[in-house]
Design an enzyme around this catalytic site. Structure first.
Site, short mmCIF file in Angstrom:
data_model
loop_
_atom_site.label_atom_id
_atom_site.label_comp_id
_atom_site.label_asym_id
_atom_site.label_seq_id
_atom_site.Cartn_x
_atom_site.Cartn_y
_atom_site.Cartn_z
CB SER A 127 -1.12 0.05 1.22
OG SER A 127 -0.28 -0.01 2.29
CG HIS A 148 -2.55 -0.49 -3.37
ND1 HIS A 148 -2.50 0.98 -2.88
CD2 HIS A 148 -2.76 -1.08 -2.09
CE1 HIS A 148 -3.19 0.79 -1.62
NE2 HIS A 148 -3.42 -0.50 -1.31
CD GLU A 160 -3.27 3.46 -5.68
OE1 GLU A 160 -3.41 4.94 -5.82
OE2 GLU A 160 -2.81 2.59 -4.84
CG ASN A 198 -2.87 4.31 1.03
OD1 ASN A 198 -4.04 4.29 1.58
ND2 ASN A 198 -2.52 3.03 0.75
#
Length: 519
Positions: A127, A148, A160, A198
């Protein structure tokens, strides 16, 4: 990018290392897409448990009418267990979903490289860790790519695809195709801390935590404001409970340190303390909220005061905001004080952008005891919630009569303590600002794409589009005022935002010369 010639990747057999929530979720969508799935875990019993979990999940989906029984059986038949890593040798793709530790991931990829064929992609579900750093452990880093997913994988329909500095673009292209085959929306990202989602999520989470840490508002009040006033699907604390602090807190710390202590990403001691105490979120039954049989327990709001003010004086510093407030005052049948300075018995209402109520009062030489601020960033009429803010000197009478006034038409009101930028202003401005920095760094391959934000974070729209909807000059004003009052570099405006606000250009627009080249 890698100088190695691109290979052709044909993905039909997927190995998954790690059978926790993420590994199971990836296995579920891969099997339902007709891919053969091999599950491996260092704990052999966990492999059988994961397959049983998938069987139970498929059965529940069939019972609810969301999955055809024949497709359920076919998907389950696609899933087999692997006793050793060597059993993954015929895989075309191996996805690791193990502990978020760089040395452990590097060791795994080094082992896998000696087992799988040369056309097998090695993908990390990390992540926040660097794909380039993970790939550096391999003799051939070109086939190492970030992949991800978000928890819960079957419901969070975005993934992602992250290119490391030596990743083969064809490997990333193959993962984009497989993501679509599995029913997910792929987004391409550069290898930067936190990637897109994130990275962008720092705006909501860290700012929400900072607001709570300053004692401005409670967890539930912050969530209510962000949902009902700002229009987000989840508030920051609901989102943190969903992702769980054992996942999100390490990510916060990782991104902060990877950006060399960038103030925008400063973590909060709140999450560290709650993580240590086991209050990690929904899956533990208790986080920022308590959960009974999986249902969030939310305290009821206290009844609103009913006594209206005698008359109201409204600041004209922001003329459009004054007109919006004036309409509500007149609708409630309360007299308006139109004098240049407030009468001695008037409730004083100010409408600051990025300032706290105290600064707004001092700037206009107002009696802070009677000052109440109202957030006008989002429409006041037909709103789902309004936010009021008091100075430290505001009397209870002023606070309560203002509350009664602005709840008079049945729209709920939240009253917070003094804060630069209220709650919604400062969170939204921070989200837009970080989104502008992501655009400035060219981290996302398509800056106008909404999928990372709406699917991955539950935002009503992407940060740049959100900034354009509210007005780039308005967001710039909020940030500059917060920075001016606090001197905190976390609120310094992004160059992408400032330049477009000054030139009257949309935030979603790239440089004109770049647009001409693409035309």
């Amino acid at each position: 990018m890698s100088s190695i010639t691109s290979r052709e990747y044909n993905i039909e057999i997927v190995g998954i290392v790690g059978t926790g929530a993420m590994g199971r979720g990836i296995a579920q969508i891969a099997a339902l897409a007709g891919l053969k799935v091999k599950l491996y875990d260092t704990n052999a019993a966990a492999v059988g448990a994961a397959r049983d979990y998938l069987a139970d999940t498929f059965s529940k989906l069939v019972a609810k009418g969301k999955l055809d029984n024949s497709r359920s059986l076919a998907a389950l038949a696609c899933v087999t267990g692997a006793q050793t890593l060597d059993d993954l040798k015929d895989c075309n793709l191996v996805v690791e979903a193990i502990v978020e530790k760089l040395d452990v991931k590097r060791a795994l990829f080094k082992d896998l490289e000696g087992i799988v064929g040369e056309n097998c992609i090695l993908a990390s579900n990390t992540s926040s860790l660097s794909i380039t750093a993970i790939a550096a452990a391999c003799a051939d880093p070109s086939r190492v790519v970030g992949y991800h997913f978000f928890n819960p994988v079957p419901l969070m329909k975005v993934v992602e695809v992250i290119d490391g500095l030596r990743s083969d673009p064809a490997a990333g292209n193959a993962l984009m195709d497989v993501a679509r085959r599995m029913g997910h929306t792929p987004v391409r990202a550069k290898d930067m801390p936190g990637f897109i989602v994130n990275h962008a999520g720092r705006g909501m989470n860290t700012e929400g935590l900072r607001i709570a840490d300053e004692g401005v508002a409670s967890f539930v009040d912050v969530d209510r404001i962000m949902r009902e006033q700002a229009g987000f699907r989840l508030g920051p604390f609901e989102l943190l409970d969903l992702t769980a602090l054992d996942v999100s807190h390490p990510v916060m710390e990782s991104i902060y340190h990877q950006f060399y202590e960038e103030p925008r990403f400063t973590p909060s001691p709140i999450t560290g303390t709650r993580l240590a105490g086991g209050l990690i979120g929904r899956k533990a039954g208790e986080g920022f909220y308590a959960y009974v049989e999986g249902k969030q327990q939310v305290p009821q709001e206290a009844p609103a005061p009913t006594a209206l003010p005698t008359r109201v004086w409204i600041s004209n510093r922001v003329p459009a905001a004054r007109e919006a407030v004036l309409a509500l005052v007149q609708k409630a049948g309360v007299a308006v004080d139109d004098s240049s300075t407030p009468a001695a018995d008037s409730l004083i209402v100010v409408t600051p952008l990025g300032l706290d109520a105290t600064t707004a009062a001092v700037d206009e030489n107002l009696d802070a005891r009677r000052v109440v601020a109202i957030d006008t960033l989002f429409p006041l009429v037909d709103a789902q919630r309004r936010t009021l803010m008091t100075t430290p000197a505001t009397t209870r009478a002023a606070r309560d009569t203002a509350h009664a006034l602005f709840v008079h038409d049945g729209i709920p009101v939240t009253v917070i303590r003094d804060s630069t930028g209220f709650v919604a202003q400062r969170v939204v401005a921070t989200i837009v600002n970080i989104g502008c920095d992501i655009a400035q760094r060219r981290i996302a391959s398509r800056r106008t794409s909404i999928s990372p934000w709406t699917l991955g974070l539950g935002y009503p729209r992407g940060p740049l589009a959100l900034g354009d909807a509210l007005g780039a000059p308005t967001i710039l004003t909020i940030l500059r005022n917060m920075f001016g009052v606090l001197g905190d570099p976390r609120y310094r405006p992004s160059p992408w935002l400032a330049r477009r606000a000054h030139l009257g250009l949309p935030l979603v627009q790239d440089d004109a010369a770049d647009n001409e080249e693409q035309a």
